[in-house]
Every structure is written in structure tokens, then in C-alpha cells.
Write a protein that holds these residues in place. Sequence first.
Motif, PDB file in Angstrom:
ATOM      1  N   SER B   8      -1.562  34.458  12.686  1.00  0.00           N
ATOM      2  CA  SER B   8      -0.415  33.569  12.951  1.00  0.00           C
ATOM      3  C   SER B   8      -0.776  32.407  13.864  1.00  0.00           C
ATOM      4  CB  SER B   8       0.738  34.323  13.601  1.00  0.00           C
ATOM      5  OG  SER B   8       0.920  35.550  13.001  1.00  0.00           O
ATOM      6  N   ILE B   9      -1.841  31.724  13.545  1.00  0.00           N
ATOM      7  CA  ILE B   9      -2.267  30.613  14.378  1.00  0.00           C
ATOM      8  C   ILE B   9      -1.414  29.375  14.113  1.00  0.00           C
ATOM      9  CG2 ILE B   9      -4.114  28.941  14.758  1.00  0.00           C
ATOM     10  CD1 ILE B   9      -4.709  31.565  16.043  1.00  0.00           C
ATOM     11  N   THR B  10      -0.889  28.819  15.188  1.00  0.00           N
ATOM     12  CA  THR B  10      -0.222  27.521  15.106  1.00  0.00           C
ATOM     13  C   THR B  10      -0.868  26.617  16.127  1.00  0.00           C
ATOM     14  OG1 THR B  10       1.883  28.459  14.412  1.00  0.00           O
ATOM     15  CG2 THR B  10       1.953  26.300  15.457  1.00  0.00           C
ATOM     16  N   LYS B  11      -1.124  25.389  15.731  1.00  0.00           N
ATOM     17  CA  LYS B  11      -1.668  24.436  16.694  1.00  0.00           C
ATOM     18  C   LYS B  11      -0.892  23.133  16.576  1.00  0.00           C
ATOM     19  CE  LYS B  11      -4.120  22.231  19.599  1.00  0.00           C
ATOM     20  NZ  LYS B  11      -4.212  22.616  21.019  1.00  0.00           N
ATOM     21  N   ALA B  12      -0.271  22.754  17.665  1.00  0.00           N
ATOM     22  CA  ALA B  12       0.476  21.492  17.657  1.00  0.00           C
ATOM     23  C   ALA B  12      -0.122  20.541  18.677  1.00  0.00           C
ATOM     24  CB  ALA B  12       1.935  21.757  17.997  1.00  0.00           C
ATOM     25  N   TYR B  13      -0.278  19.298  18.298  1.00  0.00           N
ATOM     26  CA  TYR B  13      -0.630  18.250  19.267  1.00  0.00           C
ATOM     27  C   TYR B  13       0.654  17.497  19.566  1.00  0.00           C
ATOM     28  CZ  TYR B  13      -5.470  18.890  17.755  1.00  0.00           C
ATOM     29  OH  TYR B  13      -6.699  19.402  17.472  1.00  0.00           O
ATOM     30  N   GLY B  14       1.294  17.851  20.641  1.00  0.00           N
ATOM     31  CA  GLY B  14       2.595  17.234  20.899  1.00  0.00           C
ATOM     32  C   GLY B  14       3.527  17.580  19.752  1.00  0.00           C
ATOM     33  N   ASP B  15       4.090  16.568  19.120  1.00  0.00           N
ATOM     34  CA  ASP B  15       4.999  16.804  18.008  1.00  0.00           C
ATOM     35  C   ASP B  15       4.264  17.128  16.727  1.00  0.00           C
ATOM     36  OD1 ASP B  15       7.074  16.333  19.602  1.00  0.00           O
ATOM     37  OD2 ASP B  15       7.504  14.292  18.901  1.00  0.00           O
ATOM     38  N   GLU B  16       3.056  16.626  16.645  1.00  0.00           N
ATOM     39  CA  GLU B  16       2.275  16.744  15.422  1.00  0.00           C
ATOM     40  C   GLU B  16       1.776  18.186  15.272  1.00  0.00           C
ATOM     41  OE1 GLU B  16       1.361  14.276  13.316  1.00  0.00           O
ATOM     42  OE2 GLU B  16      -0.160  15.360  12.165  1.00  0.00           O
ATOM     43  N   ILE B  17       2.227  18.850  14.208  1.00  0.00           N
ATOM     44  CA  ILE B  17       1.748  20.220  13.990  1.00  0.00           C
ATOM     45  C   ILE B  17       0.563  20.171  13.042  1.00  0.00           C
ATOM     46  CG2 ILE B  17       2.358  22.484  13.090  1.00  0.00           C
ATOM     47  CD1 ILE B  17       5.151  21.974  14.106  1.00  0.00           C
ATOM     48  N   ALA B  18      -0.599  20.488  13.545  1.00  0.00           N
ATOM     49  CA  ALA B  18      -1.810  20.360  12.742  1.00  0.00           C
ATOM     50  C   ALA B  18      -2.024  21.603  11.883  1.00  0.00           C
ATOM     51  CB  ALA B  18      -3.017  20.120  13.637  1.00  0.00           C
ATOM     52  N   VAL B  19      -1.705  22.750  12.442  1.00  0.00           N
ATOM     53  CA  VAL B  19      -1.873  24.011  11.710  1.00  0.00           C
ATOM     54  C   VAL B  19      -0.643  24.843  12.000  1.00  0.00           C
ATOM     55  CG1 VAL B  19      -3.152  26.172  11.640  1.00  0.00           C
ATOM     56  CG2 VAL B  19      -4.390  24.017  11.808  1.00  0.00           C
ATOM     57  N   GLU B  20      -0.082  25.445  10.963  1.00  0.00           N
ATOM     58  CA  GLU B  20       1.141  26.215  11.200  1.00  0.00           C
ATOM     59  C   GLU B  20       1.035  27.621  10.639  1.00  0.00           C
ATOM     60  OE1 GLU B  20       4.640  24.112  10.222  1.00  0.00           O
ATOM     61  OE2 GLU B  20       5.943  25.493  11.326  1.00  0.00           O
ATOM     62  N   ASP B  21       1.234  28.567  11.494  1.00  0.00           N
ATOM     63  CA  ASP B  21       1.327  29.975  11.128  1.00  0.00           C
ATOM     64  C   ASP B  21       0.250  30.385  10.129  1.00  0.00           C
ATOM     65  OD1 ASP B  21       2.415  32.472  11.318  1.00  0.00           O
ATOM     66  OD2 ASP B  21       3.763  32.155   9.603  1.00  0.00           O
ATOM     67  N   MET B  22      -0.986  30.158  10.506  1.00  0.00           N
ATOM     68  CA  MET B  22      -2.060  30.456   9.577  1.00  0.00           C
ATOM     69  C   MET B  22      -2.557  31.884   9.774  1.00  0.00           C
ATOM     70  SD  MET B  22      -5.564  28.522   8.555  1.00  0.00           S
ATOM     71  CE  MET B  22      -4.654  27.088   8.377  1.00  0.00           C
ATOM     72  N   ASN B  23      -2.580  32.638   8.680  1.00  0.00           N
ATOM     73  CA  ASN B  23      -3.154  33.978   8.697  1.00  0.00           C
ATOM     74  C   ASN B  23      -4.329  33.973   7.746  1.00  0.00           C
ATOM     75  OD1 ASN B  23      -1.295  35.767  10.321  1.00  0.00           O
ATOM     76  ND2 ASN B  23       0.127  34.633   8.983  1.00  0.00           N
TER      77      ASN B  23
END
Lengths: 375, 375, 325, 329, 449
Positions: B8-23
Motif C-alpha cells: 500500500s505504498i503512496t507517495k505524494a509530493y505536496g498535492d501531486e500524487i506520484a504513486v497511489e496505493d501500490m501493492n
Amino acid sequence: MASVTLDSITKAYGDEIAVEDMNLEVRDGEFLTLVGPSGCGKSTTMETIAGLTQPTEGTVYIGDRDVTNLPPKNRGVAMVFQNIALFPHMDVYDNISFGLRLRKYDQDEIEKRVDRAAEIVQLEGMLDRMPEEMSGGQRQRVAIARAIVRQPDVFLMDEPLANLDAELRIHMRTQLQRLHRELDTTVIYVTHDQAQAMTMSDRIAVIDNGHLQQVDPPLTCYNAPDNLFVASFIGSPSMNFFHGSVTDDGFDSEFIDLGFDPEEVGATPGKDATLGIRPEDVYLKRDSEEATVPSDTIKAHIDVLEPMGDEVFTYLLLEEDVETSAEGRGEGQLLLSLDPQTDVEEGQDVEVVFDRHEAHLFDSASEEAIAHSLA
Amino acid sequence: MASVTLDSITKAYGDEIAVEDMNLEVRDGEFLTLVGPSGCGKSTTMETIAGLTQPTEGTVYIGDRDVTNLPPKNRGVAMVFQNIALFPHMDVYDNISFGLRLRKYDQDEIEKRVDRAAEIVQLEGMLDRMPEEMSGGQRQRVAIARAIVRQPDVFLMDEPLANLDAELRIHMRTQLQRLHRELDTTVIYVTHDQAQAMTMSDRIAVIDNGHLQQVDPPLTCYNAPDNLFVASFIGSPSMNFFHGSVTDDGFDSEFIDLGFDPEEVGATPGKDATLGIRPEDVYLKRDSEEATVPSDTIKAHIDVLEPMGDEVFTYLLLEEDVETSAEGRGEGQLLLSLDPQTDVEEGQDVEVVFDRHEAHLFDSASEEAIAHSLA
Amino acid sequence: MSSETEEASTPLLMRPLNWLETRGDAVFAYVLLAPAFLLLAVVAFFPLVRTFQFSLRADAIRSAEPFGEFIGFGHYQDLLTGNASLPQQFLDLSMETPILQQALFVTLAFAIISVLFETLIGFGQALILDQEFRGRRWVRVAIIIPYAIPIVIQAMIFYLIFSPQIGFGTEFLNSIGVFESNPLQNTSNSFIIVLVADIWKTSAFMALLILAGLQSIDRQLYDVAKVTGASPWQRFKYITMPLIASPLLVAMLFRTMDAMRIYGLIDATAGCQTVPSMSCLVITALNQTRRWGSASAVAFLTAITIGLVVIVYLIGLRDSEAGVT
Amino acid sequence: MSEEEPEHPDIAAQEQSEEPDLDRGVVEAWAAKMISNPDRAYKAAFYIATIFFLVTTLYPFFWLLMVAITPAGSLGDVGAFTPGGFDPSSFIEIFGPLSDQYNINFHRYVFNSFLIASVATVLTLFVASLAGYVFGRLRFRGKTPLLLIVLIVSFFPPAAFFVPLNRLFNTNFDVLRPLLADGSLFNTPFAIIIPVSALYLPLSIFILMTFYSQIPDGLEDAARVEGTTRLGALFRVIVPLSAPGVATAGVLTFITVYNEYFFSSLMTDGRPEMWAPMLEGVLAFRGQYEILYNLMAAASIVAVLPVAILVIVAQEKIVSGLTQGALKE
Amino acid sequence: GGGGGGENEVVITADQEYKDAEDSVVDALYDAGLSEDIDVTIRAGDFESGERQTQFVSALDAGRGDPDVFMMDSGWTIPFIVRDQLVNLSDEMSQDTLDYVQNDYLSSAVQTASDPETGDLYGLPLFPDYPVMHYRKDLVEDAGYDPEGENWATEPMTWQRFSEIAADVWDQNEDELEYGFTTQADEYVGLACCTFSETMTSWGGAYFGDHDNLFGPIGDRPITVNEEPVHNTIRMMRSFAEGPDATNAHPDYQKITNTDIFGMTEEDARSPFTGGDAAFMRNWPYAIASTFGDDESPVDESMYGTMPLPYAVEEGEGNYEGTGGSSHALGGWHLTINPNTEQQDQAVQVLEAFANEDVMLTILEDVGNLPPDPAVTESANPDNVGPIGNFLDTMAVAAENTVARPVTAVYPDQEPLIAEEVHAGYRNEKSPEKAMSDLEGRLEGTEEY
Ligand SMILES: Nc1ncnc2c1ncn2[C@@H]1O[C@H](COP(=O)(O)OP(=O)(O)OP(=O)(O)O)[C@@H](O)[C@H]1O
Ligand SMILES: Nc1ncnc2c1ncn2[C@@H]1O[C@H](COP(=O)(O)OP(=O)(O)OP(=O)(O)O)[C@@H](O)[C@H]1O
Ligand SMILES: [Mg+2]
Ligand SMILES: [Mg+2]
């Protein structure tokens, strides 16, 4: 809208000679692609044209002007750099508009053009990002946009699409072609992507180790390579080669013999020669009718199948005990490309033919092409 | 020698979500390729695994260890960076040996390994060059060598071959595969080159806009894409699509109709659907026997021929007045791939069929695949 | 939309620039250097030549024209043998003059010790300022600000702290036996006070330059190093150090030269009699005794000494990874 | 690569960080925590060091403030941490009645200094940028000797330049007459600006040189193709990218000129209306017979403000390392 | 260089005090006969004497014509004279004025404004300055002494008696007083010119033998620092600071202060006195005004006394002519004319106007500086001259017993040597004998110049 002429250009970095005695004429409005192995001198050639590097010898003309000593800014060139080279202290908008601002275009015009360029490279929403906040492909697209907002006489593009995915690359390719048509600009392009080289270029210039090998339309390079290097370099997967010699009645090698009249094709009996056959010109025996002029049947053994989706690269061994090497194909190996539906499997024995019409013969010593059809 | 698990990896740069809920689970020793459009989050995923970026949410495991808070140096990963990032103050030798020197390997061992790595990337003579004295491709090879001298548990390679020519790329591809086999290391790889993705990977992970779309072996992704995005993204040139709807007795669209039993393929009549056919599954009428299950004949008109050497991309218009757009293929356009010897020319009217066995049907609303054969 | 060739009509102003650019590196370089050298010629080279001429003339302390007859290197000889007509000596190898009363040794000792400490402290400060933390803006100002203090004030602070009547410093240090009761009158005590005052103020100079050096390192290189397995210390050693070597060298070089010219701080705290630096000697000879020939000679000897130290520096550091040139 | 690897360094590294949990004393436990969580140890060390530096750098200012708020008569009572009394009026006095009595327009002195330092900084940065570009980025014959010549200027004590310069600046040049009252530079800001600009030039040249030389060629190339001259590229790309270096050189030059002692005290007659700098203003509180330490302290604090503001502003530049994302190398 | 101001404007660089009293001083000049056509502008020079000297040096060396008139310290006027950098007033001023100056001005002041060789006058003494002993009359009286009755204000006492009284007063007020006595004993210009010089003279010692030799001839005069009275001077100062039992101290003198004095200059010595922390202080007359001007000072007029400086040997009994007896270093300032001025005639007229009793009185009253003609002091109305008025009697005694500084062309070389060696002796870095023999050797070097 200008031709570019390199007249006996040599560029040496100390002892290292990056480009040697290059003569190249790029016609007005032409789309010329430079291809060649890594380190062969493509970027150096581009830099020489741009004026970023002074050639050690030789003259550069753009149009009729000798620009050898002209600073880059007066040469009317725009360039996409291989290393991208965005200005890290400027956001995307400022990066793209940099050249226009330097030329004091008015605000509206700049905005219009930047918007248009951003649209072409699909970066509409990102104009206020800083380079460090972007992905690799996005940065590359900014670099492209920075070049295309201007309307120079000559575009120099050094691997502009290297970091883009297939879809975007095709999109950009189309866009660049269209731009080229619209602006009628001379484009000099470097790419490692055969598809780009083949589809975009009016002509391809093949460089090896600082020396120009062939300058011709893509299909000419593909179908009638001037020498062994061009033959092996153009086309992916690359040509199969067999080293042997010309006999009185054809070509003789360890694995493949081929009968023809040496005189007719211009070969000298007794000389060492190399036979080249592209993977797509090799057929399974049962498909031999697809070949224009099928050769004799060759017995082989399927070593490896490499499915690519739309085709399967099939590596054949012509003798059981041929030594396979990871470094490209060795003697006695043959690659052909099969339809994925074809019913073959690794280890199977097969019979193949190749299309004599598409066989190439090279002089092994000089590496020059002798003939491009041995039908 | 370790599996890599993203939970469940999520990576956001500020508002910009680069990766969302990755399994994502990468198996021990697996060669997994990440593909996806520019900016979709591939590099971000790699950086998360390497520990260069802290995920906003989620956990990273290498083997059984939760490494989310472990510094990169303790994760046992080696990485080739998309932007290469050589140390500008070190020569090639020092760049390559950096990791070994850090670990205080003895001099002989370092030299042996550097020599071996330099040989693999074909930079033998250049060990004392500074990065600034090298061509783009050469630099990239140094970056690869820097990663492979070490024997980490996990290799992360972000577009390692982008700047290499076809031949070298194939060479490097083979070398990396061999290395992978020899060391039994887990490899996570990013590439935009379909050939690399297809040939090297055990599985491909397709990412779009920060979301994982499909993780499967290359041919599965190619032949049985889970959804419209994967179908269009994998394969070059990409699939032809026709938007229509499922009827009681098949598929109906403006240009192509196809009869089948909806129930059998799992489609719901009345729903909007998209038909997908790969260019290589389209044949000229006269070659229709090549198709496993040929469809009805379709009348078309050759718009553009794009010769690629080993094949010719043929753009067809299904109706005279279809509007062609530079932005990919529009409705009513059809791309097929022809043999270069085929005797066709632009403007000619042709009849084509496609292989129903290879036709794909997608739900237009959910974009999920419904069927991968409509035979 | 105008095509770019239209801008062939280059503005007049740009033409010389364009011309310049095609001249090749050497001519281009010389032209760009012209302003700097013009300024230096007027303000530095010309006066130095004059001063050198002065240094070869006798002191004429009782005429309007301050220079007497030509005496060659007489002043230099006197200065190097401890026979100068100055209240303090430049160098007296006979050691009749206590070592801390010889300008050469005072200055060298001061320069070496102060630069050493300033580099270490400056480095520490720079490393702190390079971090991200809340309020770093203000910490940075706080650390840099001593450098902004005018020398007069810096001197006044330390003078007052150690003046027997006002300052608390003497009392305390005297009571623990470190200083005597009148430290500003004692050569070695004063030397330490001047040293501390200088380190307090000038560490910020080193910190600033090192910080700037740190900041210009591409952060990506640290990513690479991290993944390659470098510990923080190794990243510092292999990436940071080599990449800031040249700014650091420049900073140390200039600090050393500056330390060897110290004057104002001494003059305004302990006084030039107590801690006679080389520059002190120049000023004393110039302003106090109006021995301008001697003053000029001391100035040149100072320059030669600094030059020698700089050469030692450059030789010593030539092997290190980044040279200055 | 060799198959049989004696040890696996990456694994070894991982294992080290694994700490068995044992019963320990509080201190030991704390120490162990620090070791097992080096981040925490770094943090602790970091805060300790920060506080140490803050105290040592700021204390003298604090003390200066104590002196400033002590009434003139009680200066003997200033303690290490306490003033000798409380009378903040010295901050007003330096501009107000007392200073009228002594004819000190302290703000005018500060203004003079500010102006002189600003002009000198701009001049120095400009000239040094050109030279720094040449020395940092170009290769040509004679580079090293020229660089050494520049450096040599820094070998000399300022006094070595003084006598000839004093004569030069007091010479009346008729060409200057329309510009300057009596045709000589004495008592004009130029008499300070010119020598200090030149004498602090070498430092700026060297600083800028090292920073400019580190900017990758690729960026300059890109700017040139986009349409700048090399000089244009210098000011549009190299200078902004060297922001930390340029700001540092600027701050250092400004501070040095602002606080310069030697020429500042000799190149004017000390009157504020004759461009006498702040130094003279501070010194005006000092005489043979009376030193108004509290006023000097107050004046110093006031005089430091412009520089402090400059540092606050410039520090943003000093810490704006910006090369990331620039190049794909 | 151009002139200091416009036509007929004479610019004088002087002290701030003169600037503040500009109107009344200039009016007095006009009243004294100065042509109203001449505008006189007074400009405040640098507060610090040494700094002002440097500025004048650079102005004169650069040939600047601004200012027209300098106010120069008597301590450093002669070097300018011997360098021929000032206008020779003997050639320019009227004979009347010259006569007045030569006959009635304090001769030791005139000497420091004249060419030591030719005797030509180059500076017009503006005011002399001499130190006196300031003391706390209240404390002294409480301790059982009778200053009034014993005429302390005009009759000098011996150093021995002084030290006993000071020690006693300090002892009796141990809690309040930090020092019994403060003086200037720092290593600085004032030590050589003044505090040491006068004390040594009161011991009968001298730098260069007879006082005739103070202004030269350089090289042809004896160097007499390595003699008993000079050694004793140092010993006595050591006793004052460290007590009679300290090494190299003089057993006959009491401890009346501490080593702080070795770091004291004028202000350091004054502030404890003004602050009520010292009973006796050697200082210049300005300390009177400063103390009364300081609102926070506990010392008011009723507590304040002055007396001539004490002595060790009777006047005339010293080794050399001019030594012995109560001695007061002569400070003070002169007016000199810039030879580069374009208003030389006007400047001369301005100087002539200064040589006028009424101008001197105005200066005494408005600026607080003593007249260079001692006779003028007597005609002053004490009520009009501010705080100093109460102490004019002491001032008159001091004025009669001044000792000039040994200002010659080489004095700038000698002054730091004297300060250094004397100070070394004070702090017992060297024995008095060693320090003075070192000094003797070094002075010889400078005399050879
Ligand atoms: N520091 C950052 N700040 C803000 N946004 C960022 C930052 N870094 C990356 N992004 C954004 O995150 C998204 C994912 O970036 P990432 O670099 O992972 O893409 P990618 O898949 O590697 O693309 P490419 O193939 O172009 O390299 C992109 O849209 C990018 O613009
Ligand atoms: N500054 C330099 N100093 C020395 N050698 C250099 C320098 N720049 C380039 N070279 C060498 O010149 C040759 C040509 O370099 P160039 O950059 O033109 O190659 P390229 O064809 O662009 O290669 P690539 O496809 O890898 O980018 C290379 O062998 C390279 O190592
Ligand atoms: Mg290249
Ligand atoms: Mg990426």
C-alpha cells in the motif's frame, strides 16, 4: 530554412579524435538523422554545427554563410541536448520561453508560443514546475519544447525522445514531423531508435568511430548498405553474417554455400567475402514461397525462442555443437523472425531457406558491399 | 537474493500524487520491469524501494524485513539512475569502484571487479576519463558499471539503456540477463523500450498515473491485457481500437461489426464496448489464411505507408472522409503491418481481414477486458 | 511570427560582443579581464611600484619630502637583522627581542592558530547551517553576524571585557590564574585575547564560504552515494570534501593572508606595542614615526612573507584533489 | 563476477544495525538507543552544537547591549550578564540631543557607509564576475600568471598602497572638475569606493572563480544556443546558478567595505557631509579624554543593523543550491 | 589643493568644544579687531588626538589646502615644523603679536610651537593644559587632615607625605573606595610625554639632561634615563600599585592603588574618581567639568579639591637644570597655518586676533580652556568661568611648574620606546635598572638617526 554543410570537419579532444574529416551536406528543409554506435561522434558533430565546439579543422556552412567562427546565437539553430540541460533555476515556463525572452518577443506572443509548445509535448499543466520536480521524461519534453518554440533555420535534436514511452514517442515523432513540414526547417536528428530513424528521416547518416559511412534514404541504407558496418548497424535485430570466400561459382563458407556467377555480381573469385542475410529474409522451409527467390534448404536446430509479442526472434544453430556466445551471434548462428502463431519450440530441428534476392555480399577485407541481391 | 514487497505504498509530493496505493510483490530472483507513460511514477517507485524517498504511506519490505525506515545503504540495493548522476570529480575507475572502496574491498579484488564491469559495458580503455570527457552513451555505461560491480540483493535500474544504440543495447541486455542469472539477484527495471521489456522480464508491471494496472509475464500482458490501458500501452505500434457496443449477437461499431455470442465471451448486450486488434493481426484479404480465424472482409483505403525496413506500417482509412489526426489513430483508422515486399501503394483501395482469435473486447466504461478472443 | 534570421540586424551594442566571441578564448579572456586589471593597475600595481621605490630611499623625518637619498636595500637589511629604527622589530634572530615582540613570529603564530581554529569552527557552523530545521534562517543570521561587526566595535567589546575596570573577564580569569591582572598589558595574554576576538568574528567568514560550497553540491550525488552504501561520514569524505575543496581552499588562503595583515583589531585592543604584528609595524612607521621608507620596506617584507606562506600552501595542497587553479 | 564471494558486505552491513535487546541501566539504555538509532544521536549532537555556536557568537552582542543600556557613569558596574543600570536612551542619544552637541549625524554616517558599500559591492561583483568567468571557465595561455598577479595584491597590507594613492586622490584632475567640486577625489565616496573595490577584488574573483567553474558546460551551451552571448550566458545562467557563491562574495564584500577601517579613516576628513563612513561616526564617540562606551555600543548595534538585514536577505540566496535536475549526465 | 572655503573664508579644524562655542569665539575675534570681511568657520576635527594627527599628516603630505588653520597638539607640532610643512609665523605675523607671544605666553608652550633650531614661531599657542592632583576634600577632612589650613591648593607636598595621606584615607574608607589614587600608567603616548615625564622630573630626573635639551639638539645631548632618580620614580610607582614590599618597589612609599593603573589612560583614571571610588587622581583639568557634568556622580563641588602635583626632591635640587619640585607635564594645543591655503593672509589675521586677552577670556569662559598667557587667568572673574573657576589658584601654580615634552623630529621614534620600557619597569617585567639601561641603549639608537 537553410542547408548545412560540413566541409572536412575534424574535431580532436587532445589525442582523442571524435570526428575525422567529415563532409556532409544537409539540404535545405531536409530531415537528416545521424546514427552510429555510442561514442562515434554524433553529439560532437551536432555541437560543431551549433557552434558550441570549434572544429579542429574544416569549415561549417549554414546556407551560404561560413559560420565556423560565428557564435551559436547567430547561427539560427535550436538544439535539444542529449543531456537535456534545463536551467535548474527556472520553472518550465521560463525554460521554454528563455530564447523568446532573449529576443524580446512581446509577452502575448511568448505566451501563445509557450502554450502551443507545451501542448505539443503534453505538458500543459506543468508550466510552473521546477525541473527538479519532474520525471525524466517530463524534463526531456521541456527540453524539446524549449527548442521548438523558436523558429530557427536548423533544428538540432540529440536523442530528444530517449526517455519517452512508446506511445508518447510516436506522438512526439508525429509532432516533430509535422513541425518539420510546417516550418520547412532543416532538422538534424540523433537517435538510437531504429523506428525513429526509419520513419522520420529523409536521409540517414551512419557514422562509425568519427567517420561518415553512408548518407542515404533510410530504405537505401537498409536495403543497400554501403558496407559491412552499415549493414550490421541498421536493422534490429541485426543482419546474420557468414564469413567465407568467393569461389568461381559462388560463395563458400563453413555453414552456407551459395551458387552464382561472381562476374555478374561483381565479385572477384578467391577473395574473402561475407554474406549477409536479414532475419526477416529467412523463412521456414514451409513458408519458402514468401521468399522472392528462395535459396537452398538449410538444416538447423532451434536454440532459443525470444517472443516479442508481434514476432518471435528465433535463434538457430546451424550445427549442433556451435559455440553460443552472449556477445552477439557467432558464426554458425542464424536469427530469423517468426510469426508468434508459428508452431515451433526450442530444441526442434527445422529447415529454413532465405531469400536470395535479399542476400548481401561484402568484401571481407575492405568491408565494402559487393552486391545486394544474389538471385 | 531477496524479494521486494510494496505494501500500500503512496507517495505524494505536496498535492501531486506520484504513486497511489501500490501493492507489488517482486519475487526473489525475479526480473520485473516497470513500464508506463512518462511521469506515471516509475522512478518514484524505484526511489521508494531504494530508500531515497520516504513513502507518504505504506511499507516496503526487502526479504522479510520492513525497510521503510532503513537508510539506503542498509537495504542492499544497487541502482542505476535515470539521470545517470556520475560523480563529476571522479574518473571512470573511481566512479565504478566507489561502492567497493566504501566497503574496503582489497585493491586486487576492486581492480578485478572494475575490469570485469568495464568489459561488460565495453569501456575498457576509458577508465581514466573524467565524466565530462565522455559521450552520453559512455556515461550511461559507466553508471551501469557502477551498479553492477557490487553484488547487492536487489538491482534497481531506471532506464539504463536509453542512450545506447541498438547493437549495444542488445549486447547490454544479454549481459544484464546473464548477470541476473549468475547472481540470482532480484532486478527491478524501468524501460521505455518494448523489446527490452518483452525479452528480459519475468514479469512486467504496467503503471498508469501512479496506479498499478497489471503485473504479468510479458506475453500475458501482450496477449491478454487486463484493461484498455495495458492493451494500448503494450505493443508497438499499438493496438487498433474501435468504440461501439455489445449487441445481442456481437459487437457493433461505426466501422466494424463482429458477430459472436455475448454470453459465451462474457459480454453484456447493450453495454458500450471497445474492440482492440493489434496491427500484426490485420491481414490483407489475400493473406487471410494466415489468420487463425479470419473476420469478415473490411474495405479500406491506404492512407500512409511507413516503411520500417523489416516491415511497413500501413495506415488505412475505413471511410474516405475520415478525419486524420496527428494525435494517434482516430476512429476509422486502422494500422496494419505489412511485409516490405508486399506490393501496395498509398491511395490504393484494399480489403483486409483481422484474426478474430486475436481480437480483444473491453468494457468501455470500466475499461476492463471482457475477452481476448472473439473466435 | 518572425523567423530568426530576421534578427540579423543585430543591435549596435551587441556587435562588439559578437565580434569578441569569435576571437577565441585567449582574446576573449583578455578583454574580459581588462576592467579588473585596469582597476588593479590604478589602485594596486601603480602604488606598489611607487611604494617599492620608496622602500629603497632613506627616511627623511625632518623634511617635507619624506624620502631621503637612495639607500638600496638598507631598510630591508636593518629589518631582517633587528636594527630597524622602529619601536618594535620585524625579525631579530639574535633573540635580544623577545619572540612575541618580533613582528614576524607574532604574525605567523597568529595566522596559523587563528586560521586553524576558524576553519574547524567555521566548518562546524557550516555543517549546521546546511541542515534543514525550523528557525534555521535565524540561526544562520546569528552565526554570520559577528562577521558584520566593525573591527572597532569588535575590538571595543574585547577591550572592555578585559579592561581591568569595566570588564568581568579579567577578574574571573585572573582569579583562576590564567591571566595576569592587566592582561591587555601582557604580551602573551593579549595575544590570546586578540586570537579569541579574531576567531569569534572571523569563523563566520569560513562558515559562509563553506556553506556556499556545500550548497552548490548537486544533491543527487548524495542519493547515488547513499544507495551505493556510503555512511554519512563516507558521504562527507568522498563527496562533500572533494567538492568543497576548492571553496575551502580559497577561504583558507584568503583567511591566512588576511590574518597575516592583522592590524585594526590589535591596535584597538592591546595596542601595537603589546602585540606587534607586521602590519602594526607598517602603520607605526607610517603614522607614528613617519619613517615612510622603512614603512614601505616593512610592507614589502610583509608581502614577501605572505607570498612565501601562500607558496607553501599551494605546494602543500597541490596534491590534494582540487587545486585552486 | 566471481561466484564464491567470501563475505557479503551488504548483508554484513545490515546485520550490524540489528541490536539485541538486553537489560541495561538508564544511561546504557540511552546510549544503546543512540547507537541503535543513530539519527537520534545525530540530532542530539546537532542541537548541542547549534546551541553552543549560538551562545558563543551571540554572547558578545548580548554584552554589547548590556553596555549600551548602561548609563555612562556606571560602566564600571557592567557584569557578565547584567547591565550596570538601565538607560536605553543611548539609542536615542546617538541620533538626538547629545549627538547634536557633538555634531554627530550618526544616521548620515550609516547612510554614507551603506551607499559606499553598496556601490563598491556592485562594482566588485561585476568586475569580479567577468574575471571569475575567465579564470574559472576559459583556458588560455597566461592564465596562471595572471591569476597570481591578482592574488599578489592580497599580500600587501593596505598601508602599502596608501601614500601613492593619497597623493593621487588629492591631485586635481581638470577633467573631473565638472563632476567633483575641486577636481580631486578626496572627500568623495569614490576615494573609498575605488581603492576598496580593487583591494577586495581578488577575494571575490577567487570565490566566483571556484563557483563558476563548477557549473556544467551543458547549461552554458544551452543558453548560447538559445540566443545569448557567452556574457549573456554568464549573467543569465552561470551567475544565478552560482547564487550561493555570488551571494557570499557579495555579502563578504559588502560587510568588508562597510566595516573597512584603513581607507575609510583616511580618505575623507571625517565629516559626514563629506562622505565620511560609519567608522568615523562610531569613533566620534571616542576622544582623548572621554570615551562614551555606552554610546559607541549603541551606535554599533545600530550600525550592524543594515548588515544584519543584508544577511537575512542574502542568506536565502546563499542556501539556494540549485543544480539538481539540470542535467542528465 | 583648493582653499578650505570660499573667498575670505578661513576654516579652522578644531575641537568640538570650539565648534559649539563658534559664535562667541568668532564674535570675540571680530571684537579683537579682525576684519568683518573675513568669515571664520570652525570645524570639529577628530576627537582622538592621534587620529587627527594622521589626518593632518595625510592632508599636508598630499598638499591639500583644506583646512586653512589646524589646531595641533603641542605634542606633535614640532615634527610638522621641522618638516617645513607649516607657515612660518615669524615671517608673517606683526611684530607686536610676535613680541606678545614671546614675552607673555607660557614659554614652555611657545617652545613647543617653535622651530627648535631657529626659534622661529610656527604655531600660535591656543591654550595650555597641565594636570593637577584632584582629591576628595570631604574624605580627606574626615580622615583628619586640613587641606584648607595647610594650603594644599597652592603648596605642593612630597610624594612621601602624599602616599601616607592617600593610604590613610583609603584605609579609613576601605569599603567605599576602590582606589586610593588613580593615574595614567598605561603604555601609551601619555606615559612618555606626561605622567612619567613629570614624576621623573619631580624626582630630579630627566630624559636628556638639562631641560634646555628637551627640543634638541638631537644627537648632541646626553641620555640620562639610566640614573637613580629615574629608577626611583619607577620604584615609587611600583610601591603605589603593589606596596612597599613588592620586588623592586620603593620601601618608603605606601600602597595607594593597585595594578589597574598600569592599564589606565585618562578616562580610565577619571571614571572611578567621578564615580566616587577613588580619593586622589592625577588628571587634566577637564576632569573637573566632567565630574560636575555627570549627574550620577556623587562628587559635588564641596567635596572637590585640587592641588599641585607632589614632588620628591626640592626644586633646583634635581640632577639637572629644570628638574625637581612639583612638575606638571605641559599639554595644550596650537593654531598653525596650512601652507597650501589660498587664504594665508586672512588666516594670519585670524591668528593675530586670537592673541588677544579678551579672546582668551572668552575661550576660558565658554570653552573652559586656560589662557596661554597666564596673566589673563588672574584677571578672570572666577564666577564666570564655570567649575574650573574654583581651582584657578592651583592652575596658576601648575602653570608655573610645567615640564615640556621632549618633542623633536625623533620624538615619534622615542616615545614608544620610553613608554614600553617604563611600562616594563612598572610591571616588573624588568628591574628598573635593566629597563632604563635598555631604554638608554635604544634611545641612543634613535638619536643617531
Ligand atoms: N520533487 C517532486 N515534486 C513534485 N512532483 C514530483 C517530484 N518528483 C516527481 N514528481 C512528479 O511525480 C510524478 C511521477 O514521477 P516519476 O519520476 O516517478 O515518473 P516516471 O514514471 O519515472 O516518469 P519518466 O518515465 O518520465 O521518468 C510525475 O508526474 C512528476 O512530475
Ligand atoms: N571533452 C572531451 N574530452 C575527451 N574526449 C571526449 C570529450 N567529449 C567527447 N569525447 C569523446 O569523443 C567521442 C565522441 O563523443 P560524442 O559525444 O560525439 O559521441 P556520441 O556519438 O554522441 O555518443 P553517444 O551516442 O554515446 O552520445 C567519444 O569517444 C568521447 O569519449
Ligand atoms: Mg551523444
Ligand atoms: Mg523516471
